[in-house]
Design a protein around this motif. Sequence first.
Motif, PDB file in Angstrom:
ATOM      1  N   TYR A 170       0.859  -1.233  -0.083  1.00  0.00           N
ATOM      2  CA  TYR A 170       0.096   0.054  -0.006  1.00  0.00           C
ATOM      3  C   TYR A 170       0.805   1.331  -0.015  1.00  0.00           C
ATOM      4  CZ  TYR A 170      -3.406   3.451   1.559  1.00  0.00           C
ATOM      5  OH  TYR A 170      -4.156   4.761   1.760  1.00  0.00           O
ATOM      6  N   TYR A 171       1.671   1.456   0.848  1.00  0.00           N
ATOM      7  CA  TYR A 171       2.479   2.597   1.022  1.00  0.00           C
ATOM      8  C   TYR A 171       3.670   2.743  -0.138  1.00  0.00           C
ATOM      9  CZ  TYR A 171       1.248   3.277   6.025  1.00  0.00           C
ATOM     10  OH  TYR A 171       0.462   3.359   6.955  1.00  0.00           O
ATOM     11  N   HIS A 172       3.958   1.640  -0.926  1.00  0.00           N
ATOM     12  CA  HIS A 172       4.923   1.725  -1.921  1.00  0.00           C
ATOM     13  C   HIS A 172       4.024   2.118  -3.157  1.00  0.00           C
ATOM     14  CE1 HIS A 172       8.987   0.806  -1.140  1.00  0.00           C
ATOM     15  NE2 HIS A 172       8.370  -0.037  -0.169  1.00  0.00           N
ATOM     16  N   ALA A 173       2.728   1.978  -3.177  1.00  0.00           N
ATOM     17  CA  ALA A 173       1.868   2.276  -4.284  1.00  0.00           C
ATOM     18  C   ALA A 173       1.367   3.758  -4.058  1.00  0.00           C
ATOM     19  CB  ALA A 173       0.609   1.502  -4.249  1.00  0.00           C
ATOM     20  N   LEU A 174       1.273   4.399  -3.022  1.00  0.00           N
ATOM     21  CA  LEU A 174       0.918   5.690  -2.633  1.00  0.00           C
ATOM     22  C   LEU A 174       1.808   6.520  -3.704  1.00  0.00           C
ATOM     23  CD1 LEU A 174      -0.192   6.084   0.936  1.00  0.00           C
ATOM     24  CD2 LEU A 174      -1.431   5.754  -0.993  1.00  0.00           C
ATOM     25  N   PRO A 175       1.163   7.653  -4.136  1.00  0.00           N
ATOM     26  CA  PRO A 175       2.019   8.870  -4.914  1.00  0.00           C
ATOM     27  C   PRO A 175       2.844   9.624  -3.975  1.00  0.00           C
ATOM     28  CG  PRO A 175      -0.289   9.521  -5.111  1.00  0.00           C
ATOM     29  CD  PRO A 175      -0.246   7.785  -4.552  1.00  0.00           C
ATOM     30  N   LEU A 176       4.098  10.071  -4.499  1.00  0.00           N
ATOM     31  CA  LEU A 176       4.855  10.930  -3.757  1.00  0.00           C
ATOM     32  C   LEU A 176       4.868  12.408  -4.331  1.00  0.00           C
ATOM     33  CD1 LEU A 176       8.383   9.208  -3.435  1.00  0.00           C
ATOM     34  CD2 LEU A 176       6.705   9.575  -1.360  1.00  0.00           C
ATOM     35  N   ILE A 177       4.885  13.423  -3.253  1.00  0.00           N
ATOM     36  CA  ILE A 177       4.974  14.859  -3.446  1.00  0.00           C
ATOM     37  C   ILE A 177       6.052  15.169  -2.887  1.00  0.00           C
ATOM     38  CG2 ILE A 177       3.885  17.021  -3.303  1.00  0.00           C
ATOM     39  CD1 ILE A 177       1.039  15.737  -3.731  1.00  0.00           C
ATOM     40  N   ALA A 178       7.211  15.550  -3.701  1.00  0.00           N
ATOM     41  CA  ALA A 178       8.259  16.203  -2.864  1.00  0.00           C
ATOM     42  C   ALA A 178       8.527  17.445  -2.533  1.00  0.00           C
ATOM     43  CB  ALA A 178       9.629  15.662  -3.950  1.00  0.00           C
ATOM     44  N   ASP A 179       7.322  18.307  -2.992  1.00  0.00           N
ATOM     45  CA  ASP A 179       7.647  19.800  -2.624  1.00  0.00           C
ATOM     46  C   ASP A 179       6.242  20.317  -1.922  1.00  0.00           C
ATOM     47  OD1 ASP A 179       8.147  22.385  -2.568  1.00  0.00           O
ATOM     48  OD2 ASP A 179       8.804  22.598  -4.548  1.00  0.00           O
ATOM     49  N   LYS A 180       6.103  20.227  -0.662  1.00  0.00           N
ATOM     50  CA  LYS A 180       5.031  20.698   0.001  1.00  0.00           C
ATOM     51  C   LYS A 180       4.782  22.324  -0.272  1.00  0.00           C
ATOM     52  CE  LYS A 180       2.534  20.797   4.410  1.00  0.00           C
ATOM     53  NZ  LYS A 180       2.682  20.120   5.895  1.00  0.00           N
ATOM     54  N   ALA A 181       5.844  22.939  -0.487  1.00  0.00           N
ATOM     55  CA  ALA A 181       5.581  24.477  -0.627  1.00  0.00           C
ATOM     56  C   ALA A 181       5.013  24.661  -2.034  1.00  0.00           C
ATOM     57  CB  ALA A 181       6.877  25.137  -0.601  1.00  0.00           C
ATOM     58  N   SER A 182       5.403  23.769  -3.069  1.00  0.00           N
ATOM     59  CA  SER A 182       4.730  24.141  -4.377  1.00  0.00           C
ATOM     60  C   SER A 182       3.054  23.780  -4.243  1.00  0.00           C
ATOM     61  CB  SER A 182       5.363  23.261  -5.354  1.00  0.00           C
ATOM     62  OG  SER A 182       6.863  23.547  -5.613  1.00  0.00           O
ATOM     63  N   MET A 183       2.936  22.790  -3.611  1.00  0.00           N
ATOM     64  CA  MET A 183       1.552  22.116  -3.573  1.00  0.00           C
ATOM     65  C   MET A 183       0.564  23.096  -2.723  1.00  0.00           C
ATOM     66  SD  MET A 183      -0.149  18.730  -2.307  1.00  0.00           S
ATOM     67  CE  MET A 183      -1.808  18.217  -2.215  1.00  0.00           C
ATOM     68  N   THR A 184       1.247  23.708  -1.701  1.00  0.00           N
ATOM     69  CA  THR A 184       0.588  24.692  -0.990  1.00  0.00           C
ATOM     70  C   THR A 184       0.350  26.038  -1.892  1.00  0.00           C
ATOM     71  OG1 THR A 184       1.624  23.787   1.039  1.00  0.00           O
ATOM     72  CG2 THR A 184       0.632  26.232   1.078  1.00  0.00           C
ATOM     73  N   ALA A 185       1.254  26.432  -2.556  1.00  0.00           N
ATOM     74  CA  ALA A 185       1.105  27.533  -3.362  1.00  0.00           C
ATOM     75  C   ALA A 185      -0.063  27.225  -4.389  1.00  0.00           C
ATOM     76  CB  ALA A 185       2.358  27.828  -4.152  1.00  0.00           C
ATOM     77  N   LEU A 186       0.161  26.045  -5.058  1.00  0.00           N
ATOM     78  CA  LEU A 186      -1.022  25.720  -5.835  1.00  0.00           C
ATOM     79  C   LEU A 186      -2.259  26.056  -5.253  1.00  0.00           C
ATOM     80  CD1 LEU A 186      -1.915  24.657  -8.651  1.00  0.00           C
ATOM     81  CD2 LEU A 186      -1.642  22.342  -7.787  1.00  0.00           C
ATOM     82  N   LEU A 187      -2.634  25.236  -4.137  1.00  0.00           N
ATOM     83  CA  LEU A 187      -3.813  25.331  -3.805  1.00  0.00           C
ATOM     84  C   LEU A 187      -4.306  26.533  -3.129  1.00  0.00           C
ATOM     85  CD1 LEU A 187      -3.746  21.939  -1.548  1.00  0.00           C
ATOM     86  CD2 LEU A 187      -4.928  22.307  -3.691  1.00  0.00           C
ATOM     87  N   ARG A 188      -3.616  27.494  -2.649  1.00  0.00           N
ATOM     88  CA  ARG A 188      -3.663  28.919  -2.152  1.00  0.00           C
ATOM     89  C   ARG A 188      -3.978  29.736  -3.660  1.00  0.00           C
ATOM     90  NH1 ARG A 188      -1.800  31.920   1.943  1.00  0.00           N
ATOM     91  NH2 ARG A 188      -0.327  30.392   2.543  1.00  0.00           N
ATOM     92  N   HIS A 189      -3.433  29.497  -4.420  1.00  0.00           N
ATOM     93  CA  HIS A 189      -3.670  30.042  -5.764  1.00  0.00           C
ATOM     94  C   HIS A 189      -5.116  29.820  -6.031  1.00  0.00           C
ATOM     95  CE1 HIS A 189      -3.256  32.104  -9.583  1.00  0.00           C
ATOM     96  NE2 HIS A 189      -3.456  30.984 -10.333  1.00  0.00           N
TER      97      HIS A 189
END
Length: 399
Positions: A119-138
């Motif tokens: 299960y854990y090996h199949a979950l996707p990785l997001i390496a950059d939390k700052a970029s994701m935060t900026a995207l959602l904020r935008h």
Amino acid sequence: MEQPILSFLTAYFSDLHIQCRLTDRKQLELADLDLGLRNSILMQEADAQKQAPFPFVQNTIYFIVDYYECNYSFFRLPDKSAFLFVGPFLWREFERSQILSLMNRLDIPTELFPQLQEYYHALPLIADKASMTALLRHVYQTLDADADVSVQTLHLKDLETRESFLEKHQFVVPEDPVLSMHLLEERYHIEDELLDAISHGNSARALSFMEALGNLRFVPRTEDALRNRKNLILTLNTLLRRKAYETGVHPFYIDAVSGNFARMIESIQSVEEINDLISYMVQSYCQLVEQRSMSSYSDPIRQILVTIDASLTGDLSLKRFANELFLNTSYLSTLFKKEVGMTLTDYVNANRIEYAKKLLRSTLLPVQDVAAACGIPDVHYFTRLFRRITGMTPREWRR
């Protein structure tokens, strides 16, 4: 404006193989969002698995870390019509020691380790939390330009004691536990699309699905990263070989291609080389299907075509093939012209001259030797035939 930006966000996360959903529920129900984790290992009914509602603030983007160290993000839309949930995903690789530590903390039976690891090996990785935060904020500020958006991280284990959690969560080892059903289904769907593209000889489409498949993560079978990658690409070679056969490519051609790739795979010394080889392999099998698929030919004609390709110097007469196939020469001649579009003699001559052109350009062999290598021992006849088909003599072609 709301629908286009939300459609963009959903498509963006879909490309990353991350679930993104809109719901009007006011209660966070991770059992409905975790891709089958809780429903697979918990004994309770679904209602008992629901996370109790917790206070949320409008104009706030939440990042949630659940009891199983899975990450989610959500916020309530500015018009309060629905909630947008993203996840589960991981910020970093979840190592074996971390899985064991989590199992110990939550009293999860050790028999479930292989399924949790999968299960854990199949979950996707997001390496950059700052970029994701900026995207959602935008995205949020696009929906409401006047909003003063804040970000908050919640650890669910901080909202409930371990004892309280264990009282409500009893784990069970299913007879056939499958934790990442959604992810497994996605993997097989991508594989099916890849093989379909191969069957049509569509390199561009096949490469796009190969890239999508490469973004999925697989449980390592050994501690050797290079060996793991080699095993995966060997499996891919087998899948593509089988699909080529199903689309009508004769084993004679398939064996040459697949055997060559098997040798190349074993000789590779780095993971980077394997990544380059994968693209070459996909393109090669597409080209093989495009050029060698014989699905439109009858069995007798298919056998004749393969025999001609295998040996241009042998006896390729109509009489020889008719005898071997136990067919009348007149019937076979008519059948060949109907399916191939030319007579057997014209087809053999065209292939012999095509091979001669390659030898004349790539070697220094005398014209007489080139003629013999193409199955035409009479050099004078070879020259006349070459001129009739190409419009020039062999020596003129070579110059």
